[in-house]
Design an enzyme around this catalytic site. Structure first.
Site, PDB file in Angstrom:
ATOM      1  N   GLY A  48       1.125  -1.271  -0.604  1.00  0.00           N
ATOM      2  CA  GLY A  48      -0.023   0.006   0.066  1.00  0.00           C
ATOM      3  C   GLY A  48       0.686   1.275  -0.074  1.00  0.00           C
ATOM      4  N   HIS A  51       2.132   4.912  -4.442  1.00  0.00           N
ATOM      5  CA  HIS A  51       2.462   5.599  -5.569  1.00  0.00           C
ATOM      6  C   HIS A  51       2.900   5.398  -6.978  1.00  0.00           C
ATOM      7  CE1 HIS A  51       6.677   3.599  -5.001  1.00  0.00           C
ATOM      8  NE2 HIS A  51       6.712   3.822  -3.791  1.00  0.00           N
ATOM      9  N   GLY A  53       5.874   5.046  -8.737  1.00  0.00           N
ATOM     10  CA  GLY A  53       6.530   3.711  -8.973  1.00  0.00           C
ATOM     11  C   GLY A  53       5.443   2.066  -9.090  1.00  0.00           C
ATOM     12  N   HIS A  54       4.900   2.136  -7.955  1.00  0.00           N
ATOM     13  CA  HIS A  54       3.670   1.169  -8.281  1.00  0.00           C
ATOM     14  C   HIS A  54       2.625   1.317  -9.484  1.00  0.00           C
ATOM     15  CE1 HIS A  54       3.844   1.343  -3.098  1.00  0.00           C
ATOM     16  NE2 HIS A  54       4.086   0.175  -3.782  1.00  0.00           N
ATOM     17  N   GLN A  78       7.963  -9.607   8.257  1.00  0.00           N
ATOM     18  CA  GLN A  78       9.142  -9.075   7.153  1.00  0.00           C
ATOM     19  C   GLN A  78       9.511  -7.462   8.133  1.00  0.00           C
ATOM     20  OE1 GLN A  78       6.819  -8.072   3.366  1.00  0.00           O
ATOM     21  NE2 GLN A  78       8.394  -6.437   3.109  1.00  0.00           N
ATOM     22  N   ASP A 169      13.992  -3.115  -4.611  1.00  0.00           N
ATOM     23  CA  ASP A 169      14.662  -4.191  -4.265  1.00  0.00           C
ATOM     24  C   ASP A 169      15.582  -4.884  -4.520  1.00  0.00           C
ATOM     25  OD1 ASP A 169      12.564  -3.123  -1.557  1.00  0.00           O
ATOM     26  OD2 ASP A 169      11.842  -2.920  -3.056  1.00  0.00           O
ATOM     27  N   GLN A 172      15.397  -8.224  -3.322  1.00  0.00           N
ATOM     28  CA  GLN A 172      14.098  -9.058  -2.753  1.00  0.00           C
ATOM     29  C   GLN A 172      13.960 -10.026  -4.644  1.00  0.00           C
ATOM     30  OE1 GLN A 172      10.572  -7.482  -0.825  1.00  0.00           O
ATOM     31  NE2 GLN A 172       9.859  -6.732  -2.682  1.00  0.00           N
TER      32      GLN A 172
HETATM   33  O1  PAF Z   1       8.133  -5.307  -1.257  1.00  0.00           O
HETATM   34  C1  PAF Z   1       7.411  -4.876  -1.064  1.00  0.00           C
HETATM   35  O2  PAF Z   1       6.590  -3.864  -1.061  1.00  0.00           O
HETATM   36  C2  PAF Z   1       7.049  -6.524   0.160  1.00  0.00           C
HETATM   37  O3  PAF Z   1       7.944  -6.371  -0.170  1.00  0.00           O
HETATM   38  C3  PAF Z   1       6.357  -7.364  -0.862  1.00  0.00           C
HETATM   39  C4  PAF Z   1       6.923  -7.938  -1.971  1.00  0.00           C
HETATM   40  C5  PAF Z   1       4.871  -6.654  -1.386  1.00  0.00           C
HETATM   41  C6  PAF Z   1       5.605  -8.509   0.235  1.00  0.00           C
HETATM   42  O4  PAF Z   1       5.411  -7.662   1.257  1.00  0.00           O
END
Ligand code: PAF
Length: 301
Positions: A48, A51, A53-54, A78, A169, A172
């Protein structure tokens, strides 16, 4: 009786209404007809505080898939720091408004914690190996097990064909690719380029917590990465690291947590004397601006 123009406005409003589902049953009822037609389902997992970027991730998903699910869930497992979890911005209503303006055809999945963690906040342990040993894995203990746990669950619920992640990320992104080989989930993982503010600062939900002055100084994170890229190949990794550490000391609002030059696939640190690398490398930074933790990275060659 409704006039024709009223009907038109109602119709337009409906067209711009993003559908929001809170349970896996309701979401799957919505997705079932698409699955039956073998349409591609894309997932953009988010926490959530959306912005642009999303929005760029969602647009990439909309280009590649017939149906796009945006999950909005602040995943407690996390966070290795409760203060960080508490301070994380939560803004479902304004997130939905933004989606209605920018990509109204997507579907939102905003589950309660019990939907994702029906048996309590338990984290699964994954064998991410060296990928999780450095940088975020080192400084945020348990972080990637939390990310792996929530994504495994989201992939099980949504069953997407493709899932989209930003390269901000980057570690990630590699972890998620490893996750689907470990769990054998049939999801194609797609990395998308970093979106930046005008001053170069990587877009992040955390930027909302920065003052104007902090935003300005935080832009040095990207400026320094660009300098690193220019110096890479002529100066040694050790010389570059010394320069970065010194340059951050000259920015009183910033506190450097780590600077790493690492192999772009294995994330193993570069040998400090390397000058002419034959493999792909990236530079990574994590730094605090006041209490706000920011990360960024750049491809060096
Ligand atoms: O990058 C993120 O916003 C979080 O790590 C994700 C991938 C939504 C997992 O909670």
């Amino acid at each position: 009786m409704q006039s024709a123009s009223n009907i038109l406005i109602l119709h337009d409003l409906k067209q711009n209404m993003v559908q929001v589902f809170h349970t896996k049953e309701a979401l799957n009822r919505q997705l079932l007809p698409h699955r039956k037609k073998h349409e591609n389902i894309g997932l953009v997992p988010t926490m959530g505080a959306l912005h642009t970027g999303h929005i760029s991730l969602i647009n990439a998903a909309l280009q590649a898939c017939e149906v796009v699910v945006v999950s909005i869930f602040v995943n407690p497992t996390q966070f290795n720091n409760n203060a960080d979890l508490d301070a994380y911005p939560r803004s479902l209503d304004s997130d939905i408004k933004l989606l209605e303006q920018e990509c109204a055809s997507c579907i939102v999945f905003a589950p309660e914690t019990t939907e994702i963690y029906p048996n309590g906040l338990k984290t699964e342990h994954f064998k991410f190996g060296e990928l999780a040993a450095q940088m975020e894995g080192k400084y945020r203990s348990g972080h990637f097990d939390g990310v792996g746990t929530v994504l495994k669950r989201l992939f099980d619920i949504v069953q997407p064909d493709k899932a989209f992640f930003g390269e901000k990320d980057y570690q990630q992104l590699l972890i998620v690719k490893k996750l689907i080989t470990l769990t054998e989930q049939a999801v194609e993982i797609i990395g998308c380029p970093i979106n930046r503010e005008e001053n170069g600062l990587a877009k992040s939900s955390r930027n909302k917590r920065l003052t104007a002055k902090e935003q300005e100084q935080a832009s040095f994170i990207y400026t320094s990465l660009q300098q690193v890229k220019r110096d890479f190949g002529t100066k040694s990794a050790e010389e570059i690291t010394k320069w970065v550490e010194q340059a951050f000391k000259e920015h009183p609002l910033l506190d450097l947590e780590y600077f790493e030059i690492a192999n772009a696939e294995s994330l193993l640190s570069i040998d400090k004397n390397t000058k002419n690398p034959d493999k792909k490398y990236r530079a990574f930074i994590a730094a605090y601006a006041n209490k706000v933790r920011l990360i960024d990275n750049i491809a060096l060659n």
